[in-house]
Scaffold this active site. Structure first.
Site, PDB file in Angstrom:
ATOM      1  N   TYR A   1      -5.596 119.210 -32.448  1.00 14.65           N
ATOM      2  CA  TYR A   1      -5.096 117.841 -32.289  1.00 14.65           C
ATOM      3  C   TYR A   1      -4.908 117.514 -30.814  1.00 14.65           C
ATOM      4  CZ  TYR A   1      -2.109 113.739 -32.904  1.00 14.65           C
ATOM      5  OH  TYR A   1      -1.577 112.480 -32.864  1.00 14.65           O
TER       6      TYR A   1
ATOM      7  N   LYS B   1      -6.833 114.591 -28.452  1.00 16.31           N
ATOM      8  CA  LYS B   1      -6.128 113.499 -27.787  1.00 16.31           C
ATOM      9  C   LYS B   1      -6.277 113.555 -26.271  1.00 16.31           C
ATOM     10  CE  LYS B   1      -4.724 111.470 -31.524  1.00 16.31           C
ATOM     11  NZ  LYS B   1      -5.235 110.134 -31.885  1.00 16.31           N
TER      12      LYS B   1
END
Length: 250
Positions: free
Chosen positions: A160, A164
């Site tokens: 994740y 990002k």
């Protein structure tokens, strides 16, 4: 363009949580709003459209589709542009969290699935959003979803976090390329926000909050997007703005 409209905004992941809050806020600001999410959430999207129309009387348009599929993104952006009369703001909000597990336990397929939505999806929305805004000839705004995890890595969030961080790099490069067309490109980086997607992880996430802080609400992110979509933000581009109640300072 309808009376008092600021233009047309396209919001992905708009059926719930942060995406819905962004769509509602931009409609309140005066934008006509195209609402996107995966096809299985079409009923939720239509409910958001009815709420927008009832509260604000602006045109809204539902365009279900998978942001990771290039042909679908191209088609849904074109459809929304034709239905609402152009495109001024693209908000590439759609994203997923998982897998939340140690790096050594993440499979290649899990990694690819997350990047397919969080990075490829944002890229495709930037690409086709930019094409339509350029064609309109009046400049505009492109806004993407990064995260606190895109500025500070954490335990069991390597996939994740990497996705990002990628949004931040994409945003900076796009800002340099698209500035000549009067397009600013920025991203927002939420901290701990209470949403249906984050609910299963909230107990663990809140442990990182300092004593004075509390989880934010989707409206806290929508207010930043509202500013980035406005004319007043014309001198800001290539930035990823943290919204996290002092959990992390740039």
């Amino acid at each position: 363009m309808i009376a008092n409209s600021l233009g047309v905004a396209f919001v992905t992941g708009a059926s719930q949580g942060i995406g819905k809050a962004i769509a509602m806020r931009l409609a309140s600001d005066g934008f006509k709003v195209a609402l996107n999410d995966i096809p299985s959430k079409k009923d939720q999207l239509e409910a958001v459209a009815r709420e927008i129309d009832a509260k604000h009387g602006h045109g809204s348009h539902v365009v279900p589709g998978d942001v990771s599929q290039e042909a679908e993104v191209e088609a849904m952006v074109k459809k929304a542009t034709e239905a609402l009369g152009g495109l001024d703001v693209m908000v590439a909000n759609a994203g997923i969290i998982g897998p939340v597990k140690p790096l050594v336990s993440i499979s290649g397929d899990e990694w690819d699935d997350l990047f397919r939505v969080n990075v490829r999806g944002v890229f495709l929305c930037y690409k086709y959003g930019a094409r339509e805004i350029i064609a309109g000839g009046r400049g505009g705004r492109i806004i993407g979803a990064s995260s606190l995890a895109g500025k500070q890595g954490g335990v069991s969030t390597s996939a994740y976090s990497a996705s990002k961080f990628a949004v931040r790099g994409l945003t900076q490069s796009a800002a340099l390329e698209l500035g000549e067309h009067g397009i600013t490109v920025n991203a927002y980086a939420p901290g701990v926000i209470s949403t249906p997607m984050s609910a299963p992880f909230m107990g663990d996430i809140t442990k990182i909050l300092p004593p004075y802080a509390k989880p934010g609400e989707p409206a806290d992110i929508a207010s930043i997007v509202s500013y980035l979509a406005s004319k007043e933000s014309h001198y800001i581009t290539g930035q990823t703005i943290s919204v996290n109640a002092g959990i992390y300072f740039d």
